[in-house]
Design a protein around this motif. Structure first.
Motif, PDB file in Angstrom:
ATOM      1  N   THR A  60      -6.256   4.832  12.831  1.00 15.00           N
ATOM      2  CA  THR A  60      -4.547   4.585  12.588  1.00 15.00           C
ATOM      3  C   THR A  60      -4.581   3.122  11.533  1.00 15.00           C
ATOM      4  N   ILE A  61      -3.756   3.284  10.694  1.00 22.56           N
ATOM      5  CA  ILE A  61      -3.104   2.225   9.967  1.00 22.56           C
ATOM      6  C   ILE A  61      -1.683   2.200   9.906  1.00 22.56           C
ATOM      7  N   ILE A  62      -0.978   1.265  10.219  1.00 26.83           N
ATOM      8  CA  ILE A  62       0.307   1.130  10.341  1.00 26.83           C
ATOM      9  C   ILE A  62       0.714  -0.095   9.184  1.00 26.83           C
ATOM     10  N   ALA A  63       1.590   0.347   8.335  1.00 24.92           N
ATOM     11  CA  ALA A  63       2.047  -0.387   7.356  1.00 24.92           C
ATOM     12  C   ALA A  63       3.458  -0.616   7.230  1.00 24.92           C
ATOM     13  N   ILE A  64       3.959  -2.096   6.997  1.00 24.82           N
ATOM     14  CA  ILE A  64       5.595  -2.235   6.730  1.00 24.82           C
ATOM     15  C   ILE A  64       5.811  -2.132   5.604  1.00 24.82           C
ATOM     16  N   THR A  65       6.776  -1.420   5.508  1.00 23.31           N
ATOM     17  CA  THR A  65       7.495  -1.356   3.884  1.00 23.31           C
ATOM     18  C   THR A  65       8.938  -1.799   3.930  1.00 23.31           C
ATOM     19  N   ASP A  66       9.594  -1.750   2.870  1.00 22.18           N
ATOM     20  CA  ASP A  66      10.989  -2.220   2.811  1.00 22.18           C
ATOM     21  C   ASP A  66      11.996  -1.357   3.688  1.00 22.18           C
ATOM     22  N   LEU A  67      11.386  -0.051   3.621  1.00 21.21           N
ATOM     23  CA  LEU A  67      12.104   1.238   4.311  1.00 21.21           C
ATOM     24  C   LEU A  67      11.727   1.586   5.499  1.00 21.21           C
ATOM     25  N   GLY A  68      10.933   0.944   6.070  1.00 20.65           N
ATOM     26  CA  GLY A  68      10.550   1.225   7.512  1.00 20.65           C
ATOM     27  C   GLY A  68       8.968   1.248   7.553  1.00 20.65           C
ATOM     28  N   GLU A  69       8.450   1.954   8.568  1.00 23.25           N
ATOM     29  CA  GLU A  69       6.992   1.869   9.203  1.00 23.25           C
ATOM     30  C   GLU A  69       6.157   3.176   8.688  1.00 23.25           C
ATOM     31  N   LEU A  70       4.962   2.802   7.922  1.00 25.05           N
ATOM     32  CA  LEU A  70       4.222   3.980   7.285  1.00 25.05           C
ATOM     33  C   LEU A  70       2.999   4.014   8.344  1.00 25.05           C
ATOM     34  N   THR A  71       2.598   5.192   8.995  1.00 25.05           N
ATOM     35  CA  THR A  71       1.456   5.282   9.902  1.00 25.05           C
ATOM     36  C   THR A  71       0.743   6.353   9.148  1.00 25.05           C
ATOM     37  N   ILE A  72      -0.815   5.678   9.036  1.00 22.97           N
ATOM     38  CA  ILE A  72      -1.641   6.977   8.426  1.00 22.97           C
ATOM     39  C   ILE A  72      -2.650   6.970   9.375  1.00 22.97           C
ATOM     40  N   ARG A  73      -2.797   8.275   9.828  1.00 29.14           N
ATOM     41  CA  ARG A  73      -3.879   8.588  10.900  1.00 29.14           C
ATOM     42  C   ARG A  73      -4.932   9.413  10.148  1.00 29.14           C
ATOM     43  N   GLY A  74      -6.083   9.191  10.870  1.00 31.20           N
ATOM     44  CA  GLY A  74      -7.340   9.881  10.360  1.00 31.20           C
ATOM     45  C   GLY A  74      -8.544   9.496  10.999  1.00 31.20           C
ATOM     46  N   TRP A  75      -9.715   9.425  10.307  1.00 29.90           N
ATOM     47  CA  TRP A  75     -10.983   9.247  10.864  1.00 29.90           C
ATOM     48  C   TRP A  75     -11.767   8.211   9.683  1.00 29.90           C
ATOM     49  N   ASN A  76     -12.422   7.369  10.322  1.00 33.06           N
ATOM     50  CA  ASN A  76     -13.329   6.408   9.321  1.00 33.06           C
ATOM     51  C   ASN A  76     -12.341   5.926   8.579  1.00 33.06           C
ATOM     52  N   LEU A  77     -11.040   5.277   8.613  1.00 33.05           N
ATOM     53  CA  LEU A  77     -10.311   4.805   7.787  1.00 33.05           C
ATOM     54  C   LEU A  77     -10.677   3.407   7.561  1.00 33.05           C
ATOM     55  N   HIS A  78     -10.685   2.737   6.610  1.00 28.13           N
ATOM     56  CA  HIS A  78     -10.841   1.556   5.925  1.00 28.13           C
ATOM     57  C   HIS A  78     -10.139   1.028   4.960  1.00 28.13           C
ATOM     58  N   ILE A  79      -9.573   0.049   4.696  1.00 28.20           N
ATOM     59  CA  ILE A  79      -8.467  -0.584   3.946  1.00 28.20           C
ATOM     60  C   ILE A  79      -9.623  -1.299   2.766  1.00 28.20           C
ATOM     61  N   THR A  80      -9.742  -0.702   1.708  1.00 26.32           N
ATOM     62  CA  THR A  80     -10.709  -1.300   0.639  1.00 26.32           C
ATOM     63  C   THR A  80      -9.991  -2.226  -0.331  1.00 26.32           C
ATOM     64  N   ARG A  81      -8.695  -2.258  -0.468  1.00 28.82           N
ATOM     65  CA  ARG A  81      -7.875  -3.108  -1.274  1.00 28.82           C
ATOM     66  C   ARG A  81      -6.455  -3.230  -0.586  1.00 28.82           C
TER      67      ARG A  81
END
Length: 83
Positions: free
Chosen positions: A27-48
């Motif tokens: 899970t990755i939870i990103a905060i944007t100007d319009l709310g919260e974006l949740t990305i779900r999956g497997w082997n997730l890595h923030i590369t940039r």
């Protein structure tokens, strides 16, 4: 494969990215100007990650993207007066 996108790269530039609230391999939870974006999956890595240009790139198998409006509500006149 778990039914998601295999080896997906995803770059978010549509809204103002304020912060990454939390992240792990599922899970990755990103905060944007319009709310919260949740990305779900497997082997997730923030590369940039570049908050100044409002972008980040995720590598892994993405199974869902969920957007939730969790912006703080504007305070009304009486809540400001009664502080």
């Amino acid at each position: 494969m778990h039914g998601g996108l295999t080896h997906a790269n995803w770059l978010y530039t549509d809204r103002v990215l304020k912060d990454i609230d939390s992240f792990d391999e599922q899970t990755i939870i990103a905060i944007t100007d319009l709310g919260e974006l949740t990305i779900r999956g497997w082997n997730l890595h923030i590369t940039r990650l570049n908050l100044e240009q409002s972008e980040f790139m995720v590598d892994g198998e993405i199974s869902s993207l969920t957007y939730t409006d969790v912006r703080p509500k504007a305070q009304g006149f009486f809540s400001k007066v009664l502080r």
